[in-house]
Design an enzyme around this catalytic site. Structure first.
Site, PDB file in Angstrom:
ATOM      1  N   CYS A  70       3.661  20.157  50.232  1.00 35.81           N
ATOM      2  CA  CYS A  70       3.416  19.003  51.086  1.00 35.81           C
ATOM      3  C   CYS A  70       1.975  18.988  51.597  1.00 35.81           C
ATOM      4  O   CYS A  70       1.053  18.766  50.833  1.00 35.81           O
ATOM      5  CB  CYS A  70       4.453  18.970  52.209  1.00 35.81           C
ATOM      6  N   HIS A  71       1.740  19.238  52.888  1.00 36.03           N
ATOM      7  CA  HIS A  71       0.371  19.361  53.389  1.00 36.03           C
ATOM      8  C   HIS A  71      -0.141  20.804  53.310  1.00 36.03           C
ATOM      9  O   HIS A  71      -1.303  21.056  53.611  1.00 36.03           O
ATOM     10  CB  HIS A  71       0.282  18.868  54.842  1.00 36.03           C
ATOM     11  N   GLU A  82       1.017   9.292  52.738  1.00 34.60           N
ATOM     12  CA  GLU A  82       0.326   9.298  54.036  1.00 34.60           C
ATOM     13  C   GLU A  82       0.321   7.893  54.635  1.00 34.60           C
ATOM     14  O   GLU A  82       0.518   7.708  55.842  1.00 34.60           O
ATOM     15  CB  GLU A  82      -1.099   9.824  53.862  1.00 34.60           C
TER      16      GLU A  82
END
Length: 219
Positions: free
Chosen positions: A126-127, A157
């Site tokens: 993910c991030h 996002e």
């Protein structure tokens, strides 16, 4: 015994929104469960140590509850104090907080570089791949250069309304570092394996990411 390290953000402020963020609990809990089921010894680390901030917790999720109760989340060591030499894999869990404190943390970079250059696996979901945007190997090259990667996409996002709050767009930064970002449709499972680099796009990819790491280390 195979040893895995799961890295968590210590950053709790979500840009200028006034909202809280942190590490996304499922993105640590699901890999923790998969790794433990495979017989791994699993440790946690965070940027600042202690109790990292939580985000996305599902209080009805058994895996998350087991993780928070037994994995040592309340008292994580800080990255500066971790000896990476015994680990076979480092996994960077996501959560928006990572976008602020993963990219420039020299100690997380030291750990990941050591694991990778000793023949281990670097994974991120993910991030979490924000830890990879500035990560260089001992020869000065970017770890992600020339590699296919997954990570939270620009479209995702936009979908969560945070394009103007995050310090950068993850997919763009990975591309700038020489990676080929491979997106799938929003919030669908996507895991990309390129050599000993394993990356996942979003929370939906966390379990499959860990399963891919187990398969890779067993090969």
């Amino acid at each position: 015994m195979t040893r895995a390290l799961i890295a968590l953000t210590s950053h709790s402020e979500l840009g200028r929104t006034g909202r809280r963020t942190g590490f996304y609990v499922g993105e640590a809990a699901e890999p923790w469960e998969v790794f433990r089921a495979a017989g791994y010894e699993v440790d946690l680390v965070s940027v600042a140590g202690g109790q990292p901030p939580l985000d996305g917790r599902d209080e009805n999720n058994r895996t998350q509850n087991d993780f928070l109760a037994t994995a040592g989340v309340a008292d994580t060591p800080k990255a500066a104090d971790v000896d990476p030499s015994g680990y076979d894999v480092i996994l960077f869990a996501g959560g928006h907080g990572t976008m602020w404190d993963f990219p420039d943390n020299a100690d997380l970079a030291r750990i990941a570089r050591t694991v990778y250059e000793r023949g281990g696996v670097v994974a991120a979901v993910c991030h979490g791949p924000s830890a990879l945007v500035n990560l260089t190997l001992s020869d000065g090259s970017h770890l992600v250069a020339g590699k296919r990667v997954a990570g939270f996409t620009n479209d995702e996002e936009t979908a969560v309304g945070l394009t103007d709050e995050v310090p950068f767009l993850l997919a763009d930064k990975l591309t700038e570092a020489g990676a080929q970002h491979v997106p799938a449709p929003n919030f669908t499972e996507q895991v990309v394996v390129d050599g000993r680099l394993v990356t996942g796009q979003n929370p939906q990819s966390a379990r499959a990411l860990a399963e891919a790491v187990v398969k890779l280390l067993a090969a």
